[in-house]
Motif scaffolding. Structure first.
Motif, PDB file in Angstrom:
ATOM      1  N   UNK A   2      15.439 -23.650 -31.721  1.00  0.00           N
ATOM      2  CA  UNK A   2      14.355 -23.238 -32.701  1.00  0.00           C
ATOM      3  C   UNK A   2      14.540 -21.502 -32.370  1.00  0.00           C
ATOM      4  N   UNK A   3      14.197 -20.960 -33.211  1.00  0.00           N
ATOM      5  CA  UNK A   3      13.895 -19.286 -32.845  1.00  0.00           C
ATOM      6  C   UNK A   3      13.039 -19.152 -31.738  1.00  0.00           C
ATOM      7  N   UNK A   4      13.328 -18.036 -30.787  1.00  0.00           N
ATOM      8  CA  UNK A   4      12.530 -18.137 -30.010  1.00  0.00           C
ATOM      9  C   UNK A   4      10.966 -18.187 -30.129  1.00  0.00           C
ATOM     10  N   UNK A   5      10.286 -17.364 -31.061  1.00  0.00           N
ATOM     11  CA  UNK A   5       8.783 -17.666 -31.125  1.00  0.00           C
ATOM     12  C   UNK A   5       8.467 -18.899 -31.627  1.00  0.00           C
ATOM     13  N   UNK A   6       9.122 -19.510 -32.334  1.00  0.00           N
ATOM     14  CA  UNK A   6       8.787 -21.174 -32.725  1.00  0.00           C
ATOM     15  C   UNK A   6       8.870 -22.010 -31.505  1.00  0.00           C
TER      16      UNK A   6
END
Length: 161
Positions: A111-115
């Motif tokens: 996942x992308x870092x924030x997610x």
């Protein structure tokens, strides 16, 4: 006014593509994570002992819906996960910790870092909630139960000196 047979303009297509990419990421997270889980000697037997081989596709679809609801607010999951987990019997703190130890790196790679960060925090809270609920259902005193150790990468100590 656009005609129904016209292709969406760029503004309309972008959210759908982003949602599609996010859903693809969630699908990858769930499938990669459970591939790892099934091979794990500590928690693999918990899953393979309760989910028949032919039931895995439905379980994975449910987990994709669950994480879509958590991360994208899609409302695709409308279930109650705790009752199914209460029937598993005793799950040890070591097993909960392993579940998290396997989940965190898969989330970060997929996942992308924030997610990924949101998914990890949710997984940690869910693990603690399930531990407490399972212990309570067994009649244990949970008032002194501490959360599982966190792997908080967002904090670092101030520099020395």
């Amino acid at each position: 006014m656009s005609m129904p047979d016209q292709a969406p303009n760029a503004e309309q297509a972008a959210p759908a593509q982003a949602e599609s990419k996010a859903e693809q990421d969630i699908h990858a997270l769930v499938h990669r994570f459970y591939d790892v889980v099934r091979e794990d000697p500590l928690i693999g037997p918990v899953f393979t002992g309760h989910i028949a081989d032919d039931a895995w596709p439905a379980h994975l679809a449910t987990m994709c819906n669950f994480w879509s609801s958590v991360l994208l607010k899609s409302k695709r999951y409308d279930g109650r996960p705790l009752p199914a987990h209460l029937s598993l019997g005793t799950i040890t703190d070591e097993q909960f910790a392993r579940w998290l130890a396997l989940f965190r790196p898969v989330a970060r790679r997929t996942l992308p870092a924030p997610q990924a960060a949101r998914a990890i925090v949710h997984a940690e809270r869910m693990a603690d909630s399930f531990r407490m609920s399972m212990a309570f259902q067994r009649g244990e005193n949970i008032t002194g139960m501490r959360p599982l150790p966190r792997e908080d990468t967002s904090w670092s100590p101030p520099p020395a000196g």
